[in-house]
Scaffold this motif. Structure first.
Motif, PDB file in Angstrom:
ATOM      1  N   ILE A  93       3.569  66.565 -23.553  1.00 29.38           N
ATOM      2  CA  ILE A  93       2.296  65.854 -23.657  1.00 29.38           C
ATOM      3  C   ILE A  93       1.791  65.615 -22.239  1.00 29.38           C
ATOM      4  CG2 ILE A  93       1.132  63.754 -24.424  1.00 29.38           C
ATOM      5  CD1 ILE A  93       3.306  63.438 -26.542  1.00 29.38           C
ATOM      6  N   GLU A  94       0.548  65.943 -21.971  1.00 25.02           N
ATOM      7  CA  GLU A  94      -0.024  65.756 -20.637  1.00 25.02           C
ATOM      8  C   GLU A  94       0.120  64.305 -20.188  1.00 25.02           C
ATOM      9  OE1 GLU A  94      -1.142  67.886 -18.587  1.00 25.02           O
ATOM     10  OE2 GLU A  94      -1.635  69.701 -19.729  1.00 25.02           O
ATOM     11  N   GLY A  95       0.636  64.119 -18.979  1.00 24.60           N
ATOM     12  CA  GLY A  95       0.731  62.781 -18.414  1.00 24.60           C
ATOM     13  C   GLY A  95       1.893  61.953 -18.913  1.00 24.60           C
ATOM     14  N   PHE A  96       2.769  62.570 -19.709  1.00 23.42           N
ATOM     15  CA  PHE A  96       3.879  61.834 -20.320  1.00 23.42           C
ATOM     16  C   PHE A  96       5.179  62.235 -19.634  1.00 23.42           C
ATOM     17  CE2 PHE A  96       7.172  61.409 -23.657  1.00 23.42           C
ATOM     18  CZ  PHE A  96       6.949  60.090 -24.051  1.00 23.42           C
ATOM     19  N   TRP A  97       5.930  61.226 -19.185  1.00 23.34           N
ATOM     20  CA  TRP A  97       7.218  61.452 -18.526  1.00 23.34           C
ATOM     21  C   TRP A  97       8.335  60.929 -19.410  1.00 23.34           C
ATOM     22  CZ3 TRP A  97      10.991  57.888 -17.234  1.00 23.34           C
ATOM     23  CH2 TRP A  97      12.028  58.329 -16.396  1.00 23.34           C
ATOM     24  N   TYR A 154       2.384  58.665 -14.195  1.00 22.24           N
ATOM     25  CA  TYR A 154       1.897  58.103 -12.934  1.00 22.24           C
ATOM     26  C   TYR A 154       2.697  56.881 -12.477  1.00 22.24           C
ATOM     27  CZ  TYR A 154      -0.534  54.477 -15.673  1.00 22.24           C
ATOM     28  OH  TYR A 154      -0.833  53.429 -16.509  1.00 22.24           O
ATOM     29  N   LEU A 155       3.496  56.305 -13.364  1.00 19.49           N
ATOM     30  CA  LEU A 155       4.304  55.142 -13.004  1.00 19.49           C
ATOM     31  C   LEU A 155       5.634  55.523 -12.366  1.00 19.49           C
ATOM     32  CD1 LEU A 155       3.882  52.853 -16.162  1.00 19.49           C
ATOM     33  CD2 LEU A 155       2.730  52.621 -13.942  1.00 19.49           C
ATOM     34  N   VAL A 156       5.967  56.801 -12.386  1.00 21.59           N
ATOM     35  CA  VAL A 156       7.311  57.237 -11.996  1.00 21.59           C
ATOM     36  C   VAL A 156       7.323  57.793 -10.576  1.00 21.59           C
ATOM     37  CG1 VAL A 156       9.245  58.749 -12.578  1.00 21.59           C
ATOM     38  CG2 VAL A 156       7.839  57.766 -14.401  1.00 21.59           C
ATOM     39  N   ASP A 157       8.121  57.141  -9.712  1.00 18.18           N
ATOM     40  CA  ASP A 157       8.404  57.675  -8.382  1.00 18.18           C
ATOM     41  C   ASP A 157       9.916  57.772  -8.231  1.00 18.18           C
ATOM     42  OD1 ASP A 157       9.285  55.065  -7.982  1.00 18.18           O
ATOM     43  OD2 ASP A 157       7.526  54.472  -6.821  1.00 18.18           O
ATOM     44  N   VAL A 166      11.746  54.494  -9.176  1.00 23.11           N
ATOM     45  CA  VAL A 166      11.731  54.247 -10.619  1.00 23.11           C
ATOM     46  C   VAL A 166      12.693  55.211 -11.323  1.00 23.11           C
ATOM     47  CG1 VAL A 166      10.332  54.407 -12.715  1.00 23.11           C
ATOM     48  CG2 VAL A 166       9.398  53.311 -10.671  1.00 23.11           C
ATOM     49  N   ARG A 167      12.664  56.469 -10.914  1.00 27.26           N
ATOM     50  CA  ARG A 167      13.532  57.476 -11.525  1.00 27.26           C
ATOM     51  C   ARG A 167      15.008  57.098 -11.349  1.00 27.26           C
ATOM     52  NH1 ARG A 167      11.487  61.242  -9.190  1.00 27.26           N
ATOM     53  NH2 ARG A 167      10.185  62.127 -10.839  1.00 27.26           N
ATOM     54  N   ALA A 168      15.375  56.667 -10.156  1.00 30.32           N
ATOM     55  CA  ALA A 168      16.767  56.299  -9.893  1.00 30.32           C
ATOM     56  C   ALA A 168      17.181  55.086 -10.722  1.00 30.32           C
ATOM     57  CB  ALA A 168      16.966  56.022  -8.413  1.00 30.32           C
ATOM     58  N   THR A 169      16.290  54.118 -10.816  1.00 26.33           N
ATOM     59  CA  THR A 169      16.588  52.907 -11.592  1.00 26.33           C
ATOM     60  C   THR A 169      16.759  53.228 -13.067  1.00 26.33           C
ATOM     61  OG1 THR A 169      15.361  51.504 -10.050  1.00 26.33           O
ATOM     62  CG2 THR A 169      15.735  50.628 -12.269  1.00 26.33           C
ATOM     63  N   SER A 216      14.707  47.921 -19.461  1.00 27.11           N
ATOM     64  CA  SER A 216      13.827  48.934 -18.887  1.00 27.11           C
ATOM     65  C   SER A 216      12.363  48.616 -19.156  1.00 27.11           C
ATOM     66  CB  SER A 216      14.166  50.311 -19.477  1.00 27.11           C
ATOM     67  OG  SER A 216      13.245  51.283 -19.036  1.00 27.11           O
ATOM     68  N   THR A 217      11.508  49.091 -18.267  1.00 29.51           N
ATOM     69  CA  THR A 217      10.065  48.957 -18.464  1.00 29.51           C
ATOM     70  C   THR A 217       9.509  50.104 -19.303  1.00 29.51           C
ATOM     71  OG1 THR A 217       9.691  50.172 -16.392  1.00 29.51           O
ATOM     72  CG2 THR A 217       9.752  47.761 -16.263  1.00 29.51           C
ATOM     73  N   MET A 218      10.356  51.058 -19.628  1.00 30.33           N
ATOM     74  CA  MET A 218       9.939  52.236 -20.382  1.00 30.33           C
ATOM     75  C   MET A 218      10.189  52.063 -21.883  1.00 30.33           C
ATOM     76  SD  MET A 218       8.828  54.390 -18.116  1.00 30.33           S
ATOM     77  CE  MET A 218       8.850  54.545 -16.321  1.00 30.33           C
ATOM     78  N   GLU A 219       9.588  52.955 -22.663  1.00 28.27           N
ATOM     79  CA  GLU A 219       9.883  53.006 -24.088  1.00 28.27           C
ATOM     80  C   GLU A 219      11.239  53.679 -24.290  1.00 28.27           C
ATOM     81  OE1 GLU A 219       6.692  54.928 -26.095  1.00 28.27           O
ATOM     82  OE2 GLU A 219       5.308  53.272 -25.797  1.00 28.27           O
ATOM     83  N   VAL A 220      11.919  53.303 -25.349  1.00 29.17           N
ATOM     84  CA  VAL A 220      13.268  53.799 -25.599  1.00 29.17           C
ATOM     85  C   VAL A 220      13.326  54.425 -26.991  1.00 29.17           C
ATOM     86  CG1 VAL A 220      15.718  53.225 -25.633  1.00 29.17           C
ATOM     87  CG2 VAL A 220      14.139  51.867 -24.232  1.00 29.17           C
ATOM     88  N   ASP A 221      14.015  55.562 -27.090  1.00 30.11           N
ATOM     89  CA  ASP A 221      14.265  56.127 -28.407  1.00 30.11           C
ATOM     90  C   ASP A 221      15.530  56.972 -28.360  1.00 30.11           C
ATOM     91  OD1 ASP A 221      12.855  58.428 -27.058  1.00 30.11           O
ATOM     92  OD2 ASP A 221      13.169  59.344 -29.028  1.00 30.11           O
TER      93      ASP A 221
END
Length: 272
Positions: free
Chosen positions: A202-206, A230-233, A236-239, A103-108
């Motif tokens: 958090i503002e702007g955090f998805w 802003y990176l999420v459409d 991206v959400r489906a992936t 993933s291009t996102m952070e993971v936790d």
């Protein structure tokens, strides 16, 4: 009944213990502090602050270096104890590492504890900022994808008990603030299989979170992906949802294998 710093009310809170814990938070936020700075910050008598610091130092929670107090290394061991004490910690860390590569996102991975959400594994960029450690962690369950993913599997009484204790305070303008909104949101989580947080904590955090179930049907916690909103459409959400679903399936499968009886152990079951 005693009022907490966040305005909620708790039972039988010892003021002496609360004062010591506040000093720990103050030292963390200030990045180390002198006795005079802590007296000014807390408003307590100098002798009182000194007594608390002496006690904390005696038990390894603070150290005095050149007349400035810092948190002790004992906290490192306490954190490691909590993380490694979970039966699934090795699996969680392996799944997080794999998901982070995909993933291009952070993971936790986060858990619910005492009605709040705490990130247990992973490396969120903001998770080591002192202000976050004091105020942001733990989060309220209703403002986070992880919290909503977890409590969507709780019965209504358990969810209401959390609301009764902590309320539904707004972290941002987009936070859920009513019970009807929250229960409607939890129904959506159950229908789609995962939860989202669109700038609610958090503002702007998805973030997207999906609950990890134990072999006995309980909930260990939530595996999460997060990043700038802003990176999420839709694509991206489906992936990310697909990656997250596969990772949770792997997590649950690997944990289940821990309780598969080996040769000669057919009578053993998962411990209570």
């Amino acid at each position: 009944m005693t009022e907490r710093p966040d305005g909620t009310v708790g039972k039988q809170v010892l003021q002496t213990t609360a004062a010591s814990l506040r000093l720990v938070d103050d030292i963390l936020e200030l990045g180390g502090a002198s006795l005079s700075e802590l007296v000014e910050t807390t408003g307590l008598a100098r002798s009182t602050v000194h007594s608390h610091l002496t006690t904390l130092a005696e038990y390894g929670y603070v150290v005095n270096e050149d007349n400035r107090y810092h948190l002790g290394a004992k906290f490192c061991h306490l954190g490691d104890y909590v993380r490694t004490g979970k039966e699934y910690h090795r699996i969680a860390e392996e799944v997080i590492a794999q998901l982070a590569e995909e993933s291009t996102m952070e993971v936790d991975f986060a858990i619910e504890e005492h009605g709040r959400v705490v990130s247990l594994y992973g490396n969120l960029d903001f998770s080591n900022i002192p202000r976050f450690l004091i105020d942001g962690s733990p989060f309220h369950v209703h403002t986070t994808a992880s919290g909503k993913a977890i409590i969507a599997h709780y019965d209504e009484d358990r969810v209401r008990a959390i609301i009764d204790r902590w309320g539904l305070p707004a972290a941002t303008e987009r936070s859920i603030t009513t019970e009807s909104e929250l229960f409607a949101e939890l129904e959506r989580v159950r229908e789609q299989g995962y939860a989202e947080n669109r700038g609610e904590a958090i503002e702007g955090f998805w973030a997207m979170g999906k609950a990890v179930r134990s072999p006995r049907g309980g909930v260990y916690g939530s595996l999460n992906l997060s990043g700038p909103e802003y990176l999420v459409d839709d694509e991206v959400r489906a992936t990310q949802a697909e990656l997250l679903t596969r990772a949770v399936e792997t997590f649950e499968h690997e944990v289940e294998q821990l309780y598969q009886p080996s040769s000669g152990d057919e009578g053993e079951t998962e411990p209570e």
